[in-house]
Design an enzyme around this catalytic site. Sequence first.
Site, short mmCIF file in Angstrom:
data_model
loop_
_atom_site.label_atom_id
_atom_site.label_comp_id
_atom_site.label_asym_id
_atom_site.label_seq_id
_atom_site.Cartn_x
_atom_site.Cartn_y
_atom_site.Cartn_z
N CYS A 427 5.07 -4.22 0.17
CA CYS A 427 6.07 -3.47 -0.67
C CYS A 427 5.76 -2.08 -0.40
O CYS A 427 4.87 -1.53 0.44
CB CYS A 427 5.55 -3.73 -2.17
SG CYS A 427 3.88 -3.17 -2.95
N CYS A 433 5.99 4.56 -5.53
CA CYS A 433 6.24 3.44 -6.74
C CYS A 433 5.14 4.03 -7.82
O CYS A 433 3.87 3.99 -7.64
CB CYS A 433 5.65 2.27 -6.34
SG CYS A 433 5.76 0.99 -7.68
#
Length: 569
Positions: A427, A433
């Site tokens: 990811c 994030c």
Amino acid sequence: MAKQLTETELIKSEGRFLRGGIIEGLADDATGAISQKDSKLTKFHGVYMQDDRDLRDERRRQKLEPWHYFMVRLRLPGGGVTPSRYLELDQIAGNYANGTLRMTTRQTFQFHEVSKKNLPLLMKRVAALELDTRGACGDVNRNVISGVNPYQSPLHATVHQLACAISNRLCWRSAAYAEIWLDKECVYQVGIDEEPFYGHRYLPRKFKIAIAIPPQNDCDVLANDIGLIAIFEEGKLQGFNVAVGGGMGMTYGDTGTYPQLATVAGFVPEEQIVDACEAIAAIQRDFGDRSNRAHARFKYTIDDRGMDWFGKQFAHYHGQSMMAAKPFVLNSNGDRFGWVEGHDGHFHLTLYIHSGRIADTENRQLRTALRQIAMLHQGEFRLTCNQNLMIANISPQHRPVIEQLVAKYRLDDGSGKPALRLNAIACVALPTCGLAMAEAERYLPRFLQKMEEIITAVGLPEQLINIRISGCPNGCARPYLGEIALIGKAIGKYNLYLGADFSGQRLNRLYLENVDEATILAGLKPLIEKFASERGQNEKFGDFLVRSGIVEAERNSAMMHSALKKTDH
């Protein structure tokens, strides 16, 4: 006594069908951010507000707000774009984002580091391509993935068409999208329902649908709320086995949360499958937990009530029961790299793209190369569910030209090197994030290098192993289906999971908790050595770990379908 709604449920209820104060927030040039309430609503529009976490401490010391920007994700069911659209998306990334496109595990593109000033401009450019971002995030049905190339066969083309039909059926309808991003006049009126399916509260949590064509499971079909497994006879699609209740996310410290594979509930004929997906999503809409977001995914709705309950609800919502599930076999996931010839004599080339990031670097001019290919290619670019790119539908006449560009830019430079990277997924994680606890995309190259040294030393450089790295336990990289998986706990620390199978039908198990790289490698090295000396013919790493008793097989309700494995289609 009615349960109290979560904050997010209240924001949705009061958000005037996803309008909130987004327009006013975008117009406020005193800050690079929008309000936290509105940031929850922009997710439905495919837009995440983020900040550069690498700069947080320094900006805090300077008494500055975080360096805010936005990530924008496309709704791209089935994951295909024409070369001309690809060139436009590449230009949008250069003009309004950070100059890169990133392919996701849900078969679409993301733009990163989009400023608030550039956000409306980017959204208008996307709309001009007759694309949109509705439902790429948020508590609605997400991008429908099929992981298949529609040019491979008529069967594959049909499956792709159904992926698009399901996506369009479950796409949200509010005029908020046109008002906020396309400067349309506001039509909101109190008491007028703009969402005939979702209503004003939408779904309790995100909802994911995937379609697989056996024996390939290139989309990890059982990791989804709805997994559709194509059943065909003599090349003709009959319908789908429908699996329900899959999901990868969990929350550390909350034993009531867990990853789970979907359970095969039954069979639905092809002509009913779009209606069936709508019926299943409606069950989650009406029965999902709106008082506890950690418990709001469809898997918990089913687990709390049982599969018998689900079957009765499906019959009620759909108007008829599912038929008995059909036999099927899934024997592999990941992508098939290199050249493949389709049924019509055209060719398809799948390229490995590290972590799905399309960028020019000192070592590889990937973005430039794909731009050059797109200027000549007359077929399509297709995104896989494993962050790789297929140059699809290449005519025999154009193949030599594509081959020349591939060689010129060394796009096949993974050949001849250890194969671990080919099935590796990570990811984005840090620095963008907000949920990430550890590195993933930026750490993957280093981890692969260390692992390649180990596996080459034991004489297995061509051994495929599914490796997944996720910066947190939410599961965007589908880590719980990795034969080897690292799931972030803190900076430089991970939980090591082992023992998933190679076909996406068995979860892995926790092997080491909260450990650093040295401990991870020290734990893996003897296991790789043992595998090299004791493995059976064609035995995969995860299966070897289970057979040897190193890891206990993780089973859940999804394995109910294993008894049906009698016929290899």
